[in-house]
Design a protein around this motif. Sequence first.
Motif, short mmCIF file in Angstrom:
data_model
loop_
_atom_site.label_atom_id
_atom_site.label_comp_id
_atom_site.label_asym_id
_atom_site.label_seq_id
_atom_site.Cartn_x
_atom_site.Cartn_y
_atom_site.Cartn_z
N ARG A 151 51.24 -0.36 -21.26
CA ARG A 151 50.21 1.10 -21.73
C ARG A 151 50.31 1.69 -20.38
N ASN A 174 52.92 0.89 -27.44
CA ASN A 174 52.36 -0.60 -27.48
C ASN A 174 51.43 -0.32 -27.70
N ALA A 175 51.17 -0.04 -29.06
CA ALA A 175 49.78 0.69 -30.05
C ALA A 175 50.47 1.14 -31.11
N SER A 213 50.14 7.79 -25.11
CA SER A 213 50.41 7.92 -26.66
C SER A 213 50.42 9.07 -26.91
N ASP A 233 46.19 2.31 -26.69
CA ASP A 233 46.62 3.00 -25.27
C ASP A 233 46.39 4.75 -25.45
#
Length: 467
Positions: free
Chosen positions: A440, A160-161, A283, A280
Amino acid sequence: MRDNHCSSPAALEAMNNFRTINRDTGFLLPPSVDEWLPQRHLARFVVEVIDGLDLSELVKAYRGSGSASYHPAMLLGLLVYGYATKVFSSRAIERATYDSVAFRYIAGNEHPDHDTVAAFRKRFLGQIESLFVEVLKLAHTMGMLKLGTVAIDGTKVHANASRHSALSYGHAQKIEKQLKREVKQLLQLAEQADAGDIPDGMSIPEELERREARLAAIAAAKAKLEARADERLAREQEEHQAKLAIRAEREKLTGKKPGGRPPEPPTGGVRESDQINLTDEDSRIMKVAGGGFDQCYNAQAVVATGSLLVVSTGVTQAGNDKQQLAPLLDKLKALPKQLGRSRRMLGDNGYFSQANVERCAAAKIEPLLAMGRTHHHPTWKQRFAAGPRSLPASATPLHRMAHRLKTPAGRKLYGLRKQTPEPVFGIIKSVMGYRQCLLRGLKNVRGEWNLVTLSWNIKRMFALQCC
């Protein structure tokens, strides 16, 4: 003026064949959502499964005072059914309790707001892993799950980035130099007795504070990148030793020095291209299917070949799968004895290493890990070739696995790999629609992946029950 809608008796007769639409008539008796939902429906099955789970830990977490809370069984049911039917966000789930008969049935005609759903999901992600095992116990009781041959694989799930929010080590150094230069200029400007050169609306203290904050953030990002570089060096050194061991084993087996150059030892150190994502930071940039790179997590799953139920999961920040077999083996070993034991592990070349083969052997699991890329279109002679001669009793686990992969029975077993985890990932991504993490942070994504695979297992159990 002629009425085109009633121009002939045939048209009037056709109009009489339509069902009457009346949205104003009230119900004679109070309506029941149970009557509106078909008897064989996934929503009913989700409710039945969750009602059979031990939710005591979730119930104890509530204080029992204040206004009445929604029961965790209902909120968990909404999440599981949502993930199983491509409804992930808490706002979408809230809307569905009004718009969807299935969600209304699970919610019992209640409408928890999106804040309640989101808070429940975030709060109880850690307990979902134990519920994952409870669902496996139920599947075993229903005769759907048999642990024998399992297959391991991984898939990249978008974080989610955005990858455009990533900051590289080299670029961080450039920005750091620029900010330090600007701070020096601002300090010199502040020391001047004549402040006439200061532009209108400019506050030197505010500008200094803003740059100091950015410098602190960049310093923290650089420190994290340097720590990652140290972790990478340790991992690369382990892989380097494993490659040297394989070359030595081949030389011992053949009596000849292996061709090609020996693997170069890792150099270590942070690289200018190393990146950290500011949205995030857990990630990583990973290579994705179809080419290209994106901000992702590497989601892992061990799938039972007979039922296609996921029996063990994991999420990692590493783009490759070499280091992922060991932790999943530990999770398989920790499963309740009543589920049985895995006897055979299938995996592609990404999981192959001498250490992984020996780990499987130590766990009393027969490994069938591809030792190289296989041809997509083998000739009929290759497909029906007889197996090699038997191995001596002193053969190593690596030699035994290589021998099994060359036998007809071994090739047939390994052929189950492509038809086991890959369809599961395909359905999760294309049918259930889970292609990107909603949450995240590594810890949260691990919990969410457990929720996704738990939802898949319940959806799969419903399909097996209907067969």
